[in-house]
Structure formats: C-alpha cells, structure tokens
Design a protein around this motif. Structure first.
Motif, short mmCIF file in Angstrom:
data_model
loop_
_atom_site.label_atom_id
_atom_site.label_comp_id
_atom_site.label_asym_id
_atom_site.label_seq_id
_atom_site.Cartn_x
_atom_site.Cartn_y
_atom_site.Cartn_z
N CYS A 1 -1.47 -7.51 1.99
CA CYS A 1 -2.20 -6.25 1.97
C CYS A 1 -1.69 -5.50 2.77
N TRP A 2 -1.19 -5.43 3.80
CA TRP A 2 -1.77 -4.32 5.06
C TRP A 2 -0.31 -2.82 4.64
N GLN B 1 -1.00 0.98 3.93
CA GLN B 1 -2.46 1.43 4.28
C GLN B 1 -2.58 2.23 4.64
N TRP C 1 -8.57 1.21 1.91
CA TRP C 1 -7.92 0.61 1.29
C TRP C 1 -7.33 -0.26 0.26
N CYS D 1 -6.70 -11.42 3.04
CA CYS D 1 -6.30 -10.04 3.83
C CYS D 1 -6.91 -10.07 4.81
N THR D 2 -6.67 -9.55 6.13
CA THR D 2 -7.97 -8.56 7.15
C THR D 2 -7.21 -7.59 6.93
N VAL D 3 -9.08 -6.91 6.85
CA VAL D 3 -9.16 -5.55 6.72
C VAL D 3 -9.46 -4.70 8.18
#
Length: 192
Positions: free
Chosen positions: A60-61, A64, A69, A83-85
């Motif tokens: 997911c990163w 970005q 994102w 996913c860590t945002v």
C-alpha cells in the motif's frame, strides 16, 4: 468494457487514520485531478509490485506521496488488506472506477460511451457501498473528460504494453477520506 478500459472495485482495507467525506461531486476539480493522479499512479507501478494486485496490503505504501494516499481497488472478488498510513493524510478510495485510452480500434467517442455505460450500470441500480468504521459514506460520482497522459513501464499492470498513453475519460465512484479521526485502527469497507 472496451479492450483498453480498465476497472477496479471491491476492496476492504484496515488503515491508520481516517474520517469521512462524502457527497455528489460530478464537477469537482479537486476530485477530477485526484482521479487522474490515481490512474497515473496505478498504471505506472509494475504488475509485480502493484497494490491493485496485492492481496495483503503490504504494497500500500508504494509510490505514495503528499497529503493524499491512494488506496488500491482490486480486479474483482473479496480482498482484505491491512495498511498503516501516516497521520494527517487523506485517502482516495475507489469504489468502482474505470478509464479509457483510445487506440486504432477504439475511438474517443467509443471510450466515452463504454466508460459511461460501465459506471452507469452501478449508478442506475447496481449494488455498491462504502463504509468507514461501519458508517455508510456516499461515494462521489466523478466523471472527467480531460485528456491526461500516463506511463506504463515494463511488466505493465492489466497486460498493458510499456509506453506513454493518452486517456480521454476517467470515471468512478470515489470516497475521499480525511484525517479527522484519532490515530488507531479503522476499517474502510467497499463492495461493488
């Protein structure tokens, strides 16, 4: 769907910091631009690393940047991703989306009709939902006929050959999720 049309939809993701934004936005220049940037992001990432094809959220990163994102859709079926945002970012969430780029077989007019027919199938009686922490969010129907370029490198996603392309239309049902909830686990659920 046209040979050169691409669609994605049906994603569930666990994210770090989210909040809701919703509303019909058929002529919102910010969402128009974000939709174009989402397609440029999605098409530029090789299939081997592409978050759209990721079943876990581990990618997911990739690529970005900035304060928005892009969450990946899927090519169909159920997908659950974690996913860590970072704090204070917004998330652009595709519920269902498509775009088209003409070639020798498909005209600009065909692209527009095919794209609209695909999304209209969801808007006019199809089933789709977007929820944030169990609360329904109304996705925005974003339709944009602004030409934009995108690049596909080697190992292109969706089998698209490497090159520079011109898209003539992008349309989708989108949620823009903003940084208003406290840090911690939150759930975005999409069905389409």
């Amino acid at each position: 769907m046209a040979k050169n049309g691409v669609s994605s939809g049906g994603v569930a993701a666990m994210v770090g910091v989210i909040a809701c934004w919703s509303g019909a936005a058929t002529a919102d220049p910010v969402l128009d631009q974000l939709q174009r940037e989402w397609w440029q992001w999605a098409m530029a990432i090789p299939a081997s690393d592409n978050p759209i094809l990721d079943k876990t959220g581990n990618r997911c990163w990739i690529a970005q940047r900035g304060d928005v994102w892009f969450l990946a859709g899927s090519t169909g079926g159920k997908v659950t991703r974690s996913c860590t945002v970072p704090a204070n970012v917004k998330l652009l969430v595709p519920v269902v989306n498509t775009f088209c780029f003409p070639d020798a077989s498909y005209s600009d007019d065909f692209c527009v009709k095919d794209t609209d027919d695909f999304i209209d199938g969801f808007v006019n009686g199809g089933t789709y939902t977007l929820e944030v922490d169990g609360r329904p969010v109304t996705p925005s129907d974003v339709r944009d006929e602004t030409d934009f370029n995108f690049t596909v490198g080697s190992n292109g996603v969706f089998g698209v050959k490497p090159g520079l392309y011109r898209a003539t239309i992008a349309r989708g049902l989108w949620g823009l999720v903003g940084p208003l909830l406290p840090p911690g686990p939150h759930v975005i659920k999409v069905t389409a």
